[in-house]
Design a protein around this motif. Structure first.
Motif, PDB file in Angstrom:
ATOM      1  N   UNK A 135       4.184  -2.618  -4.339  1.00  0.00           N
ATOM      2  CA  UNK A 135       4.180  -3.416  -5.575  1.00  0.00           C
ATOM      3  C   UNK A 135       4.040  -4.900  -5.273  1.00  0.00           C
ATOM      4  N   UNK A 136       4.737  -5.379  -4.232  1.00  0.00           N
ATOM      5  CA  UNK A 136       4.620  -6.790  -3.848  1.00  0.00           C
ATOM      6  C   UNK A 136       3.195  -7.138  -3.460  1.00  0.00           C
ATOM      7  N   UNK A 137       2.547  -6.259  -2.714  1.00  0.00           N
ATOM      8  CA  UNK A 137       1.175  -6.531  -2.280  1.00  0.00           C
ATOM      9  C   UNK A 137       0.233  -6.575  -3.486  1.00  0.00           C
ATOM     10  N   UNK A 138       0.401  -5.644  -4.412  1.00  0.00           N
ATOM     11  CA  UNK A 138      -0.434  -5.662  -5.623  1.00  0.00           C
ATOM     12  C   UNK A 138      -0.224  -6.952  -6.407  1.00  0.00           C
ATOM     13  N   UNK A 139       1.018  -7.396  -6.493  1.00  0.00           N
ATOM     14  CA  UNK A 139       1.291  -8.649  -7.204  1.00  0.00           C
ATOM     15  C   UNK A 139       0.638  -9.836  -6.516  1.00  0.00           C
ATOM     16  N   UNK A 144      -3.666 -14.036  -6.642  1.00  0.00           N
ATOM     17  CA  UNK A 144      -4.896 -14.676  -6.165  1.00  0.00           C
ATOM     18  C   UNK A 144      -5.921 -14.765  -7.290  1.00  0.00           C
ATOM     19  N   UNK A 145      -6.093 -13.661  -8.011  1.00  0.00           N
ATOM     20  CA  UNK A 145      -7.050 -13.661  -9.122  1.00  0.00           C
ATOM     21  C   UNK A 145      -6.636 -14.660 -10.197  1.00  0.00           C
ATOM     22  N   UNK A 146      -5.344 -14.706 -10.497  1.00  0.00           N
ATOM     23  CA  UNK A 146      -4.853 -15.636 -11.512  1.00  0.00           C
ATOM     24  C   UNK A 146      -5.067 -17.085 -11.087  1.00  0.00           C
ATOM     25  N   UNK A 147      -4.871 -17.376  -9.780  1.00  0.00           N
ATOM     26  CA  UNK A 147      -5.024 -18.751  -9.294  1.00  0.00           C
ATOM     27  C   UNK A 147      -6.447 -19.243  -9.413  1.00  0.00           C
ATOM     28  N   UNK A 148      -7.412 -18.325  -9.457  1.00  0.00           N
ATOM     29  CA  UNK A 148      -8.831 -18.725  -9.536  1.00  0.00           C
ATOM     30  C   UNK A 148      -9.450 -18.369 -10.881  1.00  0.00           C
ATOM     31  N   UNK A 149      -8.590 -18.201 -11.892  1.00  0.00           N
ATOM     32  CA  UNK A 149      -9.028 -18.009 -13.278  1.00  0.00           C
ATOM     33  C   UNK A 149      -9.917 -16.778 -13.453  1.00  0.00           C
ATOM     34  N   UNK A 150      -9.641 -15.759 -12.676  1.00  0.00           N
ATOM     35  CA  UNK A 150     -10.387 -14.506 -12.817  1.00  0.00           C
ATOM     36  C   UNK A 150      -9.783 -13.717 -13.979  1.00  0.00           C
ATOM     37  N   UNK A 151     -10.575 -13.253 -14.921  1.00  0.00           N
ATOM     38  CA  UNK A 151     -10.031 -12.512 -16.070  1.00  0.00           C
ATOM     39  C   UNK A 151      -9.457 -11.168 -15.644  1.00  0.00           C
ATOM     40  N   UNK A 152      -8.726 -10.580 -16.554  1.00  0.00           N
ATOM     41  CA  UNK A 152      -8.091  -9.303 -16.277  1.00  0.00           C
ATOM     42  C   UNK A 152      -9.131  -8.228 -15.996  1.00  0.00           C
ATOM     43  N   UNK A 171     -15.775 -14.047  -7.991  1.00  0.00           N
ATOM     44  CA  UNK A 171     -16.076 -15.291  -7.246  1.00  0.00           C
ATOM     45  C   UNK A 171     -14.792 -15.983  -6.771  1.00  0.00           C
ATOM     46  N   UNK A 172     -14.358 -15.659  -5.568  1.00  0.00           N
ATOM     47  CA  UNK A 172     -13.184 -16.306  -4.973  1.00  0.00           C
ATOM     48  C   UNK A 172     -13.592 -16.876  -3.621  1.00  0.00           C
ATOM     49  N   UNK A 173     -12.877 -17.891  -3.108  1.00  0.00           N
ATOM     50  CA  UNK A 173     -13.194 -18.449  -1.780  1.00  0.00           C
ATOM     51  C   UNK A 173     -13.119 -17.389  -0.688  1.00  0.00           C
ATOM     52  N   UNK A 174     -13.810 -17.646   0.406  1.00  0.00           N
ATOM     53  CA  UNK A 174     -13.892 -16.666   1.488  1.00  0.00           C
ATOM     54  C   UNK A 174     -12.524 -16.331   2.073  1.00  0.00           C
ATOM     55  N   UNK A 175     -11.659 -17.364   2.220  1.00  0.00           N
ATOM     56  CA  UNK A 175     -10.335 -17.074   2.783  1.00  0.00           C
ATOM     57  C   UNK A 175      -9.517 -16.176   1.860  1.00  0.00           C
ATOM     58  N   UNK A 176      -9.686 -16.377   0.532  1.00  0.00           N
ATOM     59  CA  UNK A 176      -8.990 -15.521  -0.423  1.00  0.00           C
ATOM     60  C   UNK A 176      -9.581 -14.112  -0.416  1.00  0.00           C
TER      61      UNK A 176
END
Length: 322
Positions: A135-139, A144-152, A171-176
């Motif tokens: 559960x922690x890993x899924x969160x 990460x998605x929330x930090x880059x404004x990725x929709x649900x 579309x997220x940065x390569x490190x993410x």
């Protein structure tokens, strides 16, 4: 002549105090290794009683010392602390307190499970840890998605095949993206561990009659039933349904002063938190399945709201008649 040996257990050593004829004397320390404990046990008498507190290694200590003495008693540390409040707290004082309380008949003991129940408790606890880690890993992925404004995610499960395909296109940065890939690999590994634990739990639990009875309750699956029976152990140790409810921490708090009316509050949550969490899981599953429990949930939700309905559903499905 009665002797009570109190041992204040730590990770690497235990402080030993002997109570005899109303007096206590310090006997030094014993290392917390099997060899040292067996040597210490051979120095004891068959009529001795050993008292220790419930710790992570207390069951192992009990198994090593039990063949050498009359009885090994495991005390509830929270209740011991409430009974014997001391201004001076040292290992010697703690060991002497254990021995003296037991000699006086005031020691709050815990129930010692048999080998099969102890094994089931370990399996259920490990499964719970794996589920929490997953559960922690899924969160973290959702963060990460929330930090880059990725929709649900438009799919029901972000981590099934369709959800993962959608995830790789975001579309997220390569490190993410690399971090997400690591998280997904870890989820797959944890899924394999979870499957092995579920298999082991099922093999130990499938022929248990008490578990079979619990499976007839809506919302209770094999894992929940096995976890509840591992927590309960022998149902005979509870002399009333109320005692079992209190053991799970589902009894409401009661406040009363003088001749005024008693006020009942939220549940105490003083019992086994893991078992209570499984009951919550079963209650929410029952609320989604067609039947009288779902109808009860809907009625309460309409009158008092979603959270209150979930709490009442938990109380309604508690195992007070297991």
């Amino acid at each position: 002549m009665r002797r009570v040996i109190g041992i204040d257990i730590h990770r690497t050593f235990g402080e030993v105090v002997i109570w005899e004829n109303g007096l206590t004397r310090h006997e030094g320390r014993v290392e917390m290794t099997r060899t040292a404990l067996e040597g210490f046990g051979r120095q004891l008498k068959k009529t001795d009683e050993v008292v220790i507190e419930a710790t992570g290694n207390c069951m192992a200590v009990s198994r090593v010392l039990s063949p050498h003495v009359k009885r090994v008693v495991i005390a509830n540390p929270l209740q011991v602390k409430a009974i014997a409040h001391a201004h001076v707290k040292t290992d010697k004082v703690d060991a002497a307190t254990l021995a003296s309380l037991h000699a006086a008949g005031y020691l709050p003991e815990i129930w010692m499970p048999d080998a099969a129940t102890e094994r089931m408790r370990r399996l259920v606890a490990r499964r719970y840890q794996v589920v929490r880690h997953r559960t922690r890993i899924k969160n973290e992925v959702h963060a990460i998605l929330h930090a880059h404004l990725i929709p649900k995610c438009p799919h029901a499960d972000l981590f099934n095949k369709r959800g993962r395909d959608w995830l790789t296109r975001q579309p997220v940065p390569e490190d993410e993206r690399a971090a997400i890939a690591r998280h997904v690999r870890e989820l797959d590994r944890l899924g394999e561990d979870l499957a092995v634990l579920d298999r082991d739990i099922a093999q130990d639990a499938i022929d248990d009659e008490a578990i079979q009875r619990l499976l007839t309750i809506t919302g209770v699956n094999l894992t929940v039933a096995a976890g509840l029976m591992a927590a309960i152990g022998s149902i005979d140790r509870f002399n009333s349904p109320q005692k079992l409810v209190s053991y799970f921490g589902l009894n409401p708090r009661v406040r009363q002063s003088g001749l005024g009316p008693a006020h009942h509050g939220r549940i105490s949550k003083a019992g086994r938190s893991h078992a209570r969490a499984m009951l919550v899981e079963a209650a929410w599953a029952a609320a989604k399945a067609p039947g009288p429990l779902r109808a009860f949930f809907i009625r309460i939700r309409a009158r008092r709201g979603h959270q209150i309905a979930g709490h009442c559903q938990l109380i309604f499905t508690r195992p007070n008649e297991a």
